[in-house]
Design a protein around this motif. Sequence first.
Motif, PDB file in Angstrom:
ATOM      1  N   LEU A  64       0.825  -1.213   0.000  1.00 52.34           N
ATOM      2  CA  LEU A  64       0.000   0.000   0.000  1.00 52.34           C
ATOM      3  C   LEU A  64       0.857   1.259   0.000  1.00 52.34           C
ATOM      4  O   LEU A  64       0.561   2.223  -0.700  1.00 52.34           O
ATOM      5  N   HIS A  68       1.094   4.005  -3.104  1.00 46.51           N
ATOM      6  CA  HIS A  68       0.962   5.459  -2.925  1.00 46.51           C
ATOM      7  C   HIS A  68       2.121   6.193  -3.599  1.00 46.51           C
ATOM      8  O   HIS A  68       1.927   7.231  -4.228  1.00 46.51           O
ATOM      9  N   ILE A 107      -4.873   1.773   8.060  1.00 50.27           N
ATOM     10  CA  ILE A 107      -5.655   1.751   6.825  1.00 50.27           C
ATOM     11  C   ILE A 107      -7.139   1.686   7.146  1.00 50.27           C
ATOM     12  O   ILE A 107      -7.524   1.402   8.283  1.00 50.27           O
ATOM     13  N   LYS A 109     -10.941   0.378   4.973  1.00 49.83           N
ATOM     14  CA  LYS A 109     -11.450  -0.315   3.794  1.00 49.83           C
ATOM     15  C   LYS A 109     -12.658   0.458   3.297  1.00 49.83           C
ATOM     16  O   LYS A 109     -13.647   0.587   4.005  1.00 49.83           O
ATOM     17  N   GLU A 110     -12.538   1.012   2.100  1.00 49.91           N
ATOM     18  CA  GLU A 110     -13.625   1.779   1.496  1.00 49.91           C
ATOM     19  C   GLU A 110     -13.945   1.232   0.124  1.00 49.91           C
ATOM     20  O   GLU A 110     -13.044   1.091  -0.705  1.00 49.91           O
ATOM     21  N   LYS A 113     -11.842  -1.408  -1.303  1.00 52.03           N
ATOM     22  CA  LYS A 113     -10.462  -1.020  -1.596  1.00 52.03           C
ATOM     23  C   LYS A 113      -9.809  -0.549  -0.300  1.00 52.03           C
ATOM     24  O   LYS A 113     -10.434   0.081   0.531  1.00 52.03           O
ATOM     25  N   GLU A 115      -7.407   1.798   1.804  1.00 50.10           N
ATOM     26  CA  GLU A 115      -6.899   3.167   1.728  1.00 50.10           C
ATOM     27  C   GLU A 115      -6.042   3.437   2.955  1.00 50.10           C
ATOM     28  O   GLU A 115      -6.387   3.050   4.071  1.00 50.10           O
TER      29      GLU A 115
END
Length: 130
Positions: A64, A68, A107, A109-110, A113, A115
């Motif tokens: 992750l 980014h 993190i 989870k949205e 996905k 984030e």
Amino acid sequence: MDVIASEALEVWIINRDKLQQALNQNPQLALFFASAIAIDYQDTIEILTRRLLYPIAYNIAYDLYHQHLDDLPIDGFTKGYLEAERFGTSDRVYRRSVQQLITLGLIIKEKKKLEVVDMDKLKAYLDAEE
């Protein structure tokens, strides 16, 4: 390691003799081929070593963080259900590792996905694990 196509693709076959002839006639082409193969090999070994030496949660966080930065040698899968397989684990272990990162506040989870909540905190987590 196997590579399995999940959808139709087009493959071009290069004649071995013609390739050898082109490499002999164009040293720059031979250098390009050798360099490309070496880079791919180094990237693959780095990924494999990290996956063997560090826990799944660390590898997810690392992935992750580098997503980014947009500097991953190999992009993530576009199908979420393949993520566990990409990290060499079961779906259950993958979900548990993601939950661990969520609990640590790294993190969220949205929309199916993952984030990053706080990039500095995620970087500190990665540095502490190394």
